[in-house]
Every structure is written in C-alpha cells, then in structure tokens.
Design an enzyme around this catalytic site. Structure first.
Site, PDB file in Angstrom:
ATOM      1  N   THR A  96       0.864  -1.194   0.000  1.00 21.33           N
ATOM      2  CA  THR A  96       0.000   0.000   0.000  1.00 21.33           C
ATOM      3  C   THR A  96       0.891   1.232   0.000  1.00 21.33           C
ATOM      4  OG1 THR A  96      -1.653  -1.188   1.298  1.00 21.33           O
ATOM      5  CG2 THR A  96      -1.832   1.213   1.222  1.00 21.33           C
ATOM      6  N   LYS A 171      -7.166   1.492  -3.160  1.00 21.41           N
ATOM      7  CA  LYS A 171      -6.754   0.989  -1.839  1.00 21.41           C
ATOM      8  C   LYS A 171      -6.877   2.097  -0.780  1.00 21.41           C
ATOM      9  CE  LYS A 171      -4.817  -1.490   1.361  1.00 21.41           C
ATOM     10  NZ  LYS A 171      -5.623  -2.424   2.135  1.00 21.41           N
ATOM     11  N   LYS A 239      -0.208   4.902   8.809  1.00 19.08           N
ATOM     12  CA  LYS A 239       0.479   5.239   7.549  1.00 19.08           C
ATOM     13  C   LYS A 239      -0.533   5.470   6.437  1.00 19.08           C
ATOM     14  CE  LYS A 239       1.300   1.945   4.889  1.00 19.08           C
ATOM     15  NZ  LYS A 239       1.457   0.949   3.847  1.00 19.08           N
TER      16      LYS A 239
HETATM   17  P1  NAD Z   1       5.096  -6.370   7.597  1.00 19.77           P
HETATM   18  O1  NAD Z   1       5.671  -5.261   8.379  1.00 19.77           O
HETATM   19  O2  NAD Z   1       4.691  -7.630   8.294  1.00 19.77           O
HETATM   20  O3  NAD Z   1       6.120  -6.788   6.437  1.00 19.77           O
HETATM   21  C1  NAD Z   1       6.800  -5.811   5.678  1.00 19.77           C
HETATM   22  C2  NAD Z   1       7.931  -6.417   4.873  1.00 19.77           C
HETATM   23  O4  NAD Z   1       8.667  -5.327   4.291  1.00 19.77           O
HETATM   24  C3  NAD Z   1       8.928  -7.249   5.677  1.00 19.77           C
HETATM   25  O5  NAD Z   1       9.199  -8.412   4.943  1.00 19.77           O
HETATM   26  C4  NAD Z   1      10.186  -6.373   5.750  1.00 19.77           C
HETATM   27  O6  NAD Z   1      11.374  -7.122   5.779  1.00 19.77           O
HETATM   28  C5  NAD Z   1      10.069  -5.598   4.465  1.00 19.77           C
HETATM   29  N1  NAD Z   1      10.764  -4.288   4.493  1.00 19.77           N
HETATM   30  C6  NAD Z   1      10.464  -3.220   5.246  1.00 19.77           C
HETATM   31  N2  NAD Z   1      11.321  -2.203   4.989  1.00 19.77           N
HETATM   32  C7  NAD Z   1      12.171  -2.667   4.045  1.00 19.77           C
HETATM   33  C8  NAD Z   1      13.268  -2.087   3.343  1.00 19.77           C
HETATM   34  N3  NAD Z   1      13.657  -0.811   3.572  1.00 19.77           N
HETATM   35  N4  NAD Z   1      13.921  -2.851   2.438  1.00 19.77           N
HETATM   36  C9  NAD Z   1      13.542  -4.142   2.203  1.00 19.77           C
HETATM   37  N5  NAD Z   1      12.505  -4.725   2.824  1.00 19.77           N
HETATM   38  C10 NAD Z   1      11.833  -3.993   3.727  1.00 19.77           C
HETATM   39  O7  NAD Z   1       3.866  -5.742   6.787  1.00 19.77           O
HETATM   40  P2  NAD Z   1       2.574  -6.494   6.192  1.00 19.77           P
HETATM   41  O8  NAD Z   1       1.514  -6.526   7.223  1.00 19.77           O
HETATM   42  O9  NAD Z   1       3.005  -7.735   5.513  1.00 19.77           O
HETATM   43  O10 NAD Z   1       2.099  -5.398   5.107  1.00 19.77           O
HETATM   44  C11 NAD Z   1       2.744  -5.267   3.851  1.00 19.77           C
HETATM   45  C12 NAD Z   1       1.979  -4.241   3.022  1.00 19.77           C
HETATM   46  O11 NAD Z   1       0.626  -4.683   2.835  1.00 19.77           O
HETATM   47  C13 NAD Z   1       1.891  -2.860   3.674  1.00 19.77           C
HETATM   48  O12 NAD Z   1       1.989  -1.876   2.676  1.00 19.77           O
HETATM   49  C14 NAD Z   1       0.502  -2.856   4.309  1.00 19.77           C
HETATM   50  O13 NAD Z   1      -0.025  -1.541   4.426  1.00 19.77           O
HETATM   51  C15 NAD Z   1      -0.277  -3.707   3.318  1.00 19.77           C
HETATM   52  N6  NAD Z   1      -1.433  -4.433   3.872  1.00 19.77           N
HETATM   53  C16 NAD Z   1      -1.338  -5.065   5.071  1.00 19.77           C
HETATM   54  C17 NAD Z   1      -2.450  -5.744   5.567  1.00 19.77           C
HETATM   55  C18 NAD Z   1      -2.414  -6.453   6.893  1.00 19.77           C
HETATM   56  O14 NAD Z   1      -3.482  -6.816   7.393  1.00 19.77           O
HETATM   57  N7  NAD Z   1      -1.255  -6.684   7.496  1.00 19.77           N
HETATM   58  C19 NAD Z   1      -3.628  -5.808   4.818  1.00 19.77           C
HETATM   59  C20 NAD Z   1      -3.672  -5.184   3.565  1.00 19.77           C
HETATM   60  C21 NAD Z   1      -2.552  -4.508   3.108  1.00 19.77           C
END
Ligand code: NAD
Length: 291
Positions: A96, A171, A239
């Site tokens: 997102t 989104k 965020k």
């Molecule tokens: P998370 O924090 O569990 O995972 C994030 C990932 O990004 C990790 O694998 C981390 O290693 C990687 N990362 C972060 N900074 C980095 C960098 N500088 N370089 C390389 N890798 C990096 O997050 P999530 O819950 O899996 O969410 C991922 C995305 O999906 C986000 O944008 C979130 O808004 C969106 N989202 C999440 C949900 C939810 O319910 N968790 C639902 C819909 C959408």
C-alpha cells in the site's frame, strides 16, 4: 509455466507466497531479514540473496513491503530490482503506497522495458492465508491477463480500476473506510461503557445489528479481552490515513472524518500502540477519556 519471484515476506507476503508454492509453482524469494525466508524454504521456495537475483531468475515478481520507502529501496539499491528489469519482466507491487509513488515507480520500470502493476489488496492476514483477498489493480491491461492465474491463487476477486496508480487510489479509498469504521466501533464501545452498559450485551447488540460486519466479527474477541495482537498493525493503518490525507490535499478535497481518524490513529501510534492491531485505537480513545 512462469517462474515467480516474491520480495517481502512479512505478515501478508509470507502466506501469499506460500499459496503460490502450494500450487506447485517455482517461487524465488528475498527478504531483507533472512529469518523470514526459513519457513518458505521449508515449503519449497528458493532463497536468493538480492532483489536483483530474484528478478534475474523470475518472469513475474511480486513485492509486498511495508511502505513506499521500502519499495524505493528494493527498486534502486545496489543489486536492486531496477538492475535486472528488462522487457518481458512483470513487477506486481502489492504494497500500500501513494498513487503518486505508484506512478513514478511504473515509469522507472517502463523506462527499462518492464511492466509495473500496482496491485494492493483489501483483506488482512486471515484473508491472505485463506486466499480470499480482493486485489485492486492499476496498470497495463495486457499484464493483468498474464497475472490473473496467480491473482486467482491469492484472492477471491481481482478488480481492474484502469491505468497505472488506479489500484493504489482504490486501496486508499477502501482503507479510509476501514480506519473510520475502526474508530467508530471504538467510540461506540466507549459510549456504551461510560453509560454503564454490559459489554457482552453491547457486543451481542452490534453482532445482531445492521452494522455487523466481517471486520467486527474478526476483531470482536480483541474488544472482549482488551488484547490486540496484530493482524493489521496500527502503524500501517496510521500510515495509510497519512497517505489518504496527502491524496485528499493533492485533490483539493475536504474529508472531515478522514482528518479526525488520521489524528486519532497517529496519536495511538505515538502512544505505544504502533505494533498492536488497528482495533487498539479503542484503547487510545479510552486513554483520552481517562479510562
Ligand atoms: P510487515 O511489516 O509484516 O512486512 C513488511 C515487509 O517489508 C517485511 O518483509 C520487511 O522485511 C520488508 N521491508 C520493510 N522495509 C524494508 C526495506 N527498507 N527494504 C527491504 N525490505 C523492507 O507488513 P505487512 O503486514 O506484511 O504489510 C505489507 C503491506 O501490505 C503494507 O503496505 C501494508 O499496508 C499492506 N497491507 C497489510 C495488511 C495487513 O493486514 N497486514 C492488509 C492489507 C494490506
């Protein structure tokens, strides 16, 4: 048969990549912190050492990262995605991020002959595990046809909104509703509590009402126990509401509830609830009211 790549194995990325593996696809994976790759390797994934290696060895590369800075980092770092993009490669960004950033990343990829789709998802970890996400897509339509079989393994529906960045716009719209409803449930419970109502009966009332939702049912136990283990981290909700505010400003659009929700989640985020589930905005509302 395409070889698939997956970069970003957090709460969402890991179960999504696992769903592709379970269907027998070859999936090359990379995560900044390697320990998040271990369980995927056990499920048959191939762990590679950089985003560049994943792109080199895959046809369609999915990325699922925290925020736009993370996406920019894996695109542009040494041994990053852009070092390996060339015609024929399709990059599917499911993170997102803002529509403006989606557009600029699409340009960077297309300058190198690749195709970039913005394809963020609606639905949380439970939906990711059960392959019940709704995938919101913007970008070149011909690439959607290529990706559709894989979207079908990740979600229950794919909605194509149009050109690059339209998936990200969609989104932000749906997550604005999520943030407002989350705060709305919190305020409802708070008013009921202040009025001396029995919490169990209030939870039952909401469950039986027209305002019952899968969202409410998914979080009901959290409200009951006042424990908020994260399914969708509050810092990510905050965020997203920040992105909504920036987008509303860019579009010169007044969104009063969005303003209020942005303020409330931001203060919850700053007051120690960042890693809890977004439903913990309820705790913030209680604290504001000295409960
Ligand atoms: P998370 O924090 O569990 O995972 C994030 C990932 O990004 C990790 O694998 C981390 O290693 C990687 N990362 C972060 N900074 C980095 C960098 N500088 N370089 C390389 N890798 C990096 O997050 P999530 O819950 O899996 O969410 C991922 C995305 O999906 C986000 O944008 C979130 O808004 C969106 N989202 C999440 C949900 C939810 O319910 N968790 C639902 C819909 C959408």
């Amino acid at each position: 048969m395409h070889t698939l790549g997956w970069i970003g194995l957090g709460n969402m990325g890991a179960p999504m990549a696992k769903n592709l593996l379970q269907e027998g696809y070859k999936v090359n994976i990379y995560n900044r912190s390697p320990e998040k790759t271990f369980s995927l390797v056990e499920s048959g994934a191939t762990k590679l050492n950089s985003p560049k290696e994943v792109v080199d060895q895959s046809d369609i590369i999915f990325i699922m990262l925290s925020n736009s800075n993370a996406v920019k980092a894996v695109l542009t770092q040494d041994n990053g995605i852009l070092d390996a993009i060339h015609p024929g490669k399709v990059l599917v960004d499911m993170s997102t991020i803002s529509p403006e950033d989606s557009l600029s990343y699409a340009k960077l990829v297309s300058e190198r002959g690749g195709i970039y789709l913005d394809a963020p998802v609606s639905g949380s970890v439970g939906a990711a595990i059960a392959a019940q996400l709704v995938i919101l897509v913007g970008g070149e339509e011909k690439a959607i046809d290529i990706c559709q079989p894989y979207f079908n393994l990740l979600g229950k529906e794919t909605i194509y909104f149009g050109s690059s960045s339209k998936g990200s716009s969609a989104k932000l719209a749906i997550n604005l509703l999520l943030g407002i409803i989350g705060q709305g449930i919190g305020e409802t419970l708070l008013l009921a509590e202040k009025s001396g109502l029995d919490k169990e009966k209030v939870l039952e009332m909401i469950s039986l009402s027209g305002m019952n939702t899968p969202l409410f049912q998914g979080k009901k136990e959290m409200y009951r126990q006042e424990q908020f283990p994260s399914a969708f981290m509050l810092e990510l909700m905050s965020k997203d509401l920040g992105l909504v505010k920036a987008e509303a400003d860019r579009l010169a659009t007044k969104l009063p509830l969005a303003e209020v929700a942005n303020t409330t989640y931001r203060s919850a985020n700053e007051n120690g609830k960042a890693k809890l589930d977004m439903a913990a905005v309820y705790l913030e509302l209680k604290e504001i009211n000295n409960l």
